[in-house]
Motif scaffolding. Structure first.
Motif, PDB file in Angstrom:
ATOM      1  N   GLU A 198      77.796 106.728  80.904  1.00 43.02           N
ATOM      2  CA  GLU A 198      77.326 107.825  81.740  1.00 43.02           C
ATOM      3  C   GLU A 198      77.673 109.138  81.057  1.00 43.02           C
ATOM      4  O   GLU A 198      78.829 109.420  80.788  1.00 43.02           O
ATOM      5  CB  GLU A 198      77.976 107.759  83.122  1.00 43.02           C
ATOM      6  N   GLY A 199      76.654 109.921  80.784  1.00 42.30           N
ATOM      7  CA  GLY A 199      76.853 111.192  80.099  1.00 42.30           C
ATOM      8  C   GLY A 199      75.528 111.714  79.608  1.00 42.30           C
ATOM      9  O   GLY A 199      74.472 111.065  79.767  1.00 42.30           O
ATOM     10  N   THR A 200      75.538 112.871  78.988  1.00 42.81           N
ATOM     11  CA  THR A 200      74.306 113.446  78.459  1.00 42.81           C
ATOM     12  C   THR A 200      73.877 112.682  77.209  1.00 42.81           C
ATOM     13  O   THR A 200      74.709 112.070  76.527  1.00 42.81           O
ATOM     14  CB  THR A 200      74.511 114.925  78.107  1.00 42.81           C
ATOM     15  N   PRO A 201      72.591 112.701  76.901  1.00 43.31           N
ATOM     16  CA  PRO A 201      72.135 112.018  75.676  1.00 43.31           C
ATOM     17  C   PRO A 201      72.855 112.514  74.425  1.00 43.31           C
ATOM     18  O   PRO A 201      73.143 111.728  73.520  1.00 43.31           O
ATOM     19  CB  PRO A 201      70.636 112.355  75.631  1.00 43.31           C
ATOM     20  N   LEU A 202      73.169 113.813  74.382  1.00 41.84           N
ATOM     21  CA  LEU A 202      73.868 114.356  73.214  1.00 41.84           C
ATOM     22  C   LEU A 202      75.274 113.782  73.116  1.00 41.84           C
ATOM     23  O   LEU A 202      75.733 113.422  72.021  1.00 41.84           O
ATOM     24  CB  LEU A 202      73.928 115.882  73.302  1.00 41.84           C
ATOM     25  N   GLU A 203      75.982 113.670  74.233  1.00 43.14           N
ATOM     26  CA  GLU A 203      77.333 113.113  74.222  1.00 43.14           C
ATOM     27  C   GLU A 203      77.325 111.661  73.761  1.00 43.14           C
ATOM     28  O   GLU A 203      78.161 111.238  72.958  1.00 43.14           O
ATOM     29  CB  GLU A 203      77.954 113.216  75.614  1.00 43.14           C
ATOM     30  N   ILE A 204      76.370 110.892  74.263  1.00 40.64           N
ATOM     31  CA  ILE A 204      76.301 109.474  73.899  1.00 40.64           C
ATOM     32  C   ILE A 204      75.918 109.323  72.426  1.00 40.64           C
ATOM     33  O   ILE A 204      76.515 108.519  71.692  1.00 40.64           O
ATOM     34  CB  ILE A 204      75.294 108.740  74.809  1.00 40.64           C
ATOM     35  N   ALA A 205      74.915 110.098  71.976  1.00 43.15           N
ATOM     36  CA  ALA A 205      74.487 110.016  70.580  1.00 43.15           C
ATOM     37  C   ALA A 205      75.622 110.418  69.637  1.00 43.15           C
ATOM     38  O   ALA A 205      75.824 109.796  68.587  1.00 43.15           O
ATOM     39  CB  ALA A 205      73.268 110.909  70.357  1.00 43.15           C
ATOM     40  N   THR A 206      76.379 111.451  70.021  1.00 45.07           N
ATOM     41  CA  THR A 206      77.510 111.882  69.196  1.00 45.07           C
ATOM     42  C   THR A 206      78.555 110.786  69.098  1.00 45.07           C
ATOM     43  O   THR A 206      79.117 110.524  68.028  1.00 45.07           O
ATOM     44  CB  THR A 206      78.139 113.154  69.780  1.00 45.07           C
ATOM     45  N   ALA A 207      78.828 110.109  70.211  1.00 43.30           N
ATOM     46  CA  ALA A 207      79.814 109.023  70.213  1.00 43.30           C
ATOM     47  C   ALA A 207      79.369 107.877  69.312  1.00 43.30           C
ATOM     48  O   ALA A 207      80.157 107.343  68.516  1.00 43.30           O
ATOM     49  CB  ALA A 207      80.029 108.523  71.638  1.00 43.30           C
ATOM     50  N   VAL A 208      78.095 107.483  69.424  1.00 45.99           N
ATOM     51  CA  VAL A 208      77.573 106.395  68.595  1.00 45.99           C
ATOM     52  C   VAL A 208      77.628 106.764  67.122  1.00 45.99           C
ATOM     53  O   VAL A 208      78.060 105.965  66.269  1.00 45.99           O
ATOM     54  CB  VAL A 208      76.133 106.042  69.019  1.00 45.99           C
ATOM     55  N   LEU A 209      77.199 107.984  66.807  1.00 41.57           N
ATOM     56  CA  LEU A 209      77.186 108.426  65.414  1.00 41.57           C
ATOM     57  C   LEU A 209      78.602 108.505  64.849  1.00 41.57           C
ATOM     58  O   LEU A 209      78.841 108.118  63.689  1.00 41.57           O
ATOM     59  CB  LEU A 209      76.512 109.794  65.321  1.00 41.57           C
ATOM     60  N   THR A 210      79.556 108.960  65.653  1.00 41.24           N
ATOM     61  CA  THR A 210      80.946 109.056  65.190  1.00 41.24           C
ATOM     62  C   THR A 210      81.501 107.689  64.841  1.00 41.24           C
ATOM     63  O   THR A 210      82.093 107.486  63.776  1.00 41.24           O
ATOM     64  CB  THR A 210      81.820 109.730  66.258  1.00 41.24           C
ATOM     65  N   VAL A 211      81.334 106.718  65.738  1.00 41.69           N
ATOM     66  CA  VAL A 211      81.843 105.364  65.485  1.00 41.69           C
ATOM     67  C   VAL A 211      81.170 104.777  64.246  1.00 41.69           C
ATOM     68  O   VAL A 211      81.829 104.189  63.373  1.00 41.69           O
ATOM     69  CB  VAL A 211      81.626 104.457  66.704  1.00 41.69           C
ATOM     70  N   ALA A 212      79.845 104.936  64.147  1.00 41.38           N
ATOM     71  CA  ALA A 212      79.111 104.354  63.022  1.00 41.38           C
ATOM     72  C   ALA A 212      79.558 104.958  61.693  1.00 41.38           C
ATOM     73  O   ALA A 212      79.793 104.232  60.716  1.00 41.38           O
ATOM     74  CB  ALA A 212      77.611 104.553  63.221  1.00 41.38           C
ATOM     75  N   LEU A 213      79.685 106.278  61.630  1.00 39.68           N
ATOM     76  CA  LEU A 213      80.035 106.925  60.365  1.00 39.68           C
ATOM     77  C   LEU A 213      81.473 106.648  59.957  1.00 39.68           C
ATOM     78  O   LEU A 213      81.746 106.342  58.793  1.00 39.68           O
ATOM     79  CB  LEU A 213      79.795 108.428  60.467  1.00 39.68           C
ATOM     80  N   VAL A 214      82.406 106.754  60.912  1.00 35.07           N
ATOM     81  CA  VAL A 214      83.809 106.506  60.563  1.00 35.07           C
ATOM     82  C   VAL A 214      84.004 105.054  60.148  1.00 35.07           C
ATOM     83  O   VAL A 214      84.678 104.754  59.148  1.00 35.07           O
ATOM     84  CB  VAL A 214      84.734 106.868  61.742  1.00 35.07           C
TER      85      VAL A 214
END
Length: 708
Positions: free
Chosen positions: A235-251
């Protein structure tokens, strides 16, 4: 040639699995269990989620990944990320984010852009890990002292004094004893083969079971499979969710790829396929998230243990995951005897080890320590994404600053002004250049000496505009390129098109013969900062010079033409790190009767030389070279000897008009080393390179600026 130890064979056999991979998998299994539980606890995730990630990382990433000996599972480098996601979204949503990050990793691997993660500045990557390590260490120190970790590094630091003077009970004894064992066990030579975290956890668990009934222990569900928390949409804004996914994937991607590269240096087998490794890691994260597990990455601690334990194939990583699953299902109650302070002690040391003094010393020599410190502090204080972004911005700003800081000096002697321009002069440095040029008095006689690696259009135009104006006001200007005997007629002679036209008319007059490998990552003009006409180049697999009479007509002809016709002043043999020819020669798995096998027979003297040599240490980092890199260094020395089997080379060397030079280029560090035929075998290349520069060529051989 015999196949050396720690070399994955070309095919998996039951004998290899039983004799090497099975014992190694048991060792990795024993160290993975406490680490997985500790990382889950430090992240605030369910403990069973750490074990799920360990199982999936071993089986899925082990089977599908491109690194044959890497072991995957929950990693300390993602602890801060996962803890933040749990606080923001909750655990079930974090599992869904992990699953989506895995799918993104698969996409990165399929599109073959995942390796761009390795283009990150090492200062930023190591700074990120250091910031994560300090955060973990301070957080787990509270648990070791019998307290509760706070939500941020600042909160943990401010609460530490009160924690230190509080009553700690038995937990502090368990935690301190664990830290002491983890630190001292590897110093015992005859027993260090047993992993220190395993020894520490088993010892303090046994002690606590007898004398400390009140300590907090691991709490696992009675039925692990039914207790898995399946993912739900965040639950959150699309930007918050996309940022979380991108952070996990990149790290997760960066940590896995860096770990794979590091593991490759520990064994003599095949190198990792980084795109396939990213696909395997993505599949593991997708499965782990779908089952309610933590994010998965390649982990250097477990991977190095796997190599040291004698693993030969990916079967070891797969089996270690199977053993974890079987142990949790059949004997999970034994894990509930482990004190939480023991796991915190293991994680405390693990976090501190992410801050490596060797990296700090190296970055200090390369003048990148500020980027490292800013990234580490940013990660600890502001958060992972903010800290990394801050480090990247600073690293980019320093690059732009260096580009804008070409050396421009103006001096006067006997009525003649000399303007010297050194380095890379681009539009960012034009303002400083113009200020210097305008300081020269009107009507003066001026000589402009250009010794530049690069001169862009804006800089060239600025110099030419000033020259015309100075001449119009009664002055005179002569422009010289480095190595010119006569002044250049126009600055337009500097760009590449005009230079090639000049070379076409006058013919080639290179000062050096440069013999190097055909590896696509080796760019001779980049290593030597040279331009067209500066060097005569020979490239082949393994930078080999077969002795005279070995029926290698192409190499023979190039050497004789360079020495007798072109009259080169030096011959440079340049080997490099991560050489595929060296790895193939050690693994002895080249197809029988192939052209490659016939060519690599010329490497056999180098293999014998390398076996007889002691360990070789990089003079800048102090790190011992891998067997393949050691062979590539020894190979350079052997090829220099082979050059002297050519009569023309011996004669020119005896007459003092030819010098033979050995270089070894570290691809990852972008630095060159000078190769010696005696200990220490590798030294900083500055002295040899300065000799080459003084030979009078227009562009001299040089290392990357960071190596100086």
């Amino acid at each position: 040639m015999p196949t050396p130890s720690h070399s994955p064979p070309s095919s998996v056999t039951w004998k290899t699995v039983l004799h090497h991979d099975l014992p190694a998998s048991l060792v990795v299994f024993l160290i993975a269990v406490p680490l997985s539980l500790g990382i889950a606890a430090a992240s605030g995730a369910p403990l069973i989620a750490g074990l799920v990630a360990a199982v999936v990382g071993g089986v899925v990433a082990g089977a599908l990944g491109g690194s044959p000996l890497q072991v995957s599972g929950p990693a300390a480098g993602l602890t801060v990320v996962v803890a933040g996601l749990i606080t923001q979204f909750g655990w079930a949503a974090t599992a869904a984010i992990t699953c989506a990050a895995g799918l993104l990793q698969i996409l990165l691997g399929v599109t073959r852009i995942g390796r761009l993660a390795l283009s990150l500045s090492p200062a930023v990557v190591h700074g990120m890990l250091a910031g994560i390590g300090v955060t973990i260490a301070v957080q787990q120190l509270h648990v070791v002292l019998g307290g509760t970790a706070q939500s941020s590094l600042i909160s943990n630091v401010t609460a530490l004094p009160a924690q230190l003077i509080a009553h700690h009970g038995h937990s502090v004894l368990v935690g301190v004893l664990t830290v002491a064992i983890v630190l001292t066990w590897p110093r015992l030579p005859k027993v260090k083969v047993v992993p220190a975290p395993l020894v520490a956890v088993v010892a303090v668990t046994a002690l606590a079971a007898v004398t400390m009934p009140d300590v907090t222990r691991v709490d696992l569900p009675d039925n692990p499979l039914q207790s898995l928390i399946l993912p739900v949409m965040p639950e959150g804004t699309p930007l918050e969710i996309a940022t979380a996914v991108l952070t996990v994937a990149l790290v997760a991607s960066v940590e896995s790829l860096l770990s794979a590269v590091a593991v490759d240096k520990l064994h003599r087998g095949r190198r990792s396929n980084l795109d396939r490794e990213l696909i395997g890691q993505g599949a593991a994260n997708a499965v782990s998230g779908a089952l309610g597990g933590m994010p998965v990455t390649g982990v250097i601690v477990r991977s190095s243990t796997n190599v040291a334990a004698g693993a030969r194939t990916r079967a070891s990583a797969i089996m270690h995951g199977v053993w974890i699953a079987a142990f949790v299902l059949a004997a999970g109650s034994m894990l509930e005897l482990i004190p939480m302070a023991a796991l915190a002690g293991v994680l405390l040391v693990t976090g501190l080890r992410l801050v490596q003094l060797a990296h700090i010393r190296t970055l200090r020599r390369h003048d990148e320590l500020l980027v490292y410190v800013v990234t580490a502090v940013g990660v600890g204080v502001l958060g992972l994404a903010e800290g990394v972004l801050l480090g990247l911005v600073l690293a980019l700003a320093r690059v732009l600053y260096r580009l804008a800081r070409a050396t421009v000096t103006a001096t006067e002697a006997d009525g003649v002004w000399t303007v010297r321009i050194r380095g890379a002069l681009v539009f960012l440095g034009v303002s400083s250049l113009v200020r210097t040029l305008r300081s020269i008095p009107q009507g003066a006689t001026v000589r402009v000496d250009l010794t530049v690696d690069h001169l862009d259009h804006a800089a060239s135009e600025a110099i030419e505009d000033w020259r015309r104006g100075h001449v119009a006001r009664g002055g005179s200007v002569e422009v010289y390129r480095a190595g010119d005997q006569q002044p250049g007629e126009q600055l337009e002679e500097v760009p590449i098109k005009a230079l090639l036209a000049k070379l076409a008319a006058e013919g080639q007059q290179p000062a050096h013969l440069f013999i190097t490998c055909a590896d696509s990552r080796i760019v001779p003009t980049m290593i030597t900062t040279s331009g067209p006409g500066d060097q005569f180049c020979v490239r082949n697999i393994g930078n080999l010079v077969p002795p005279k009479g070995s029926n290698s007509s192409s190499v023979d002809a190039a050497i004789e033409y360079a020495v007798d016709v072109l009259k080169v002043k030096s011959i440079v043999v340049c080997g490099h790190s991560s050489c595929g020819a060296a790895a193939a020669a050690l693994a002895a798995d080249v197809p029988e009767g192939s052209g490659l096998q016939n060519w690599l027979r010329h490497l056999e003297p180098s293999v014998r030389r390398a076996v007889a040599l002691p360990d070789i240490v990089d003079p800048a980092t102090g790190v011992r070279l891998s067997p393949a890199d050691k062979l590539s260094v020894a190979n350079v020395a052997v090829q220099l000897e082979n050059l002297r089997s050519f009569p023309c080379v011996r004669a020119a060397e005896d007459q003092g008009r030819l010098e033979l030079i050995g270089l070894w280029f570290d691809i990852g560090a972008a630095t060159a080393r000078s190769v010696l035929d005696r200990a220490p075998f590798l030294v900083r290349a500055d002295e040899e390179l300065s000799k080459i520069r003084s030979s009078g060529t227009a562009s001299a051989i040089a290392t990357n600026p960071s190596s100086q």
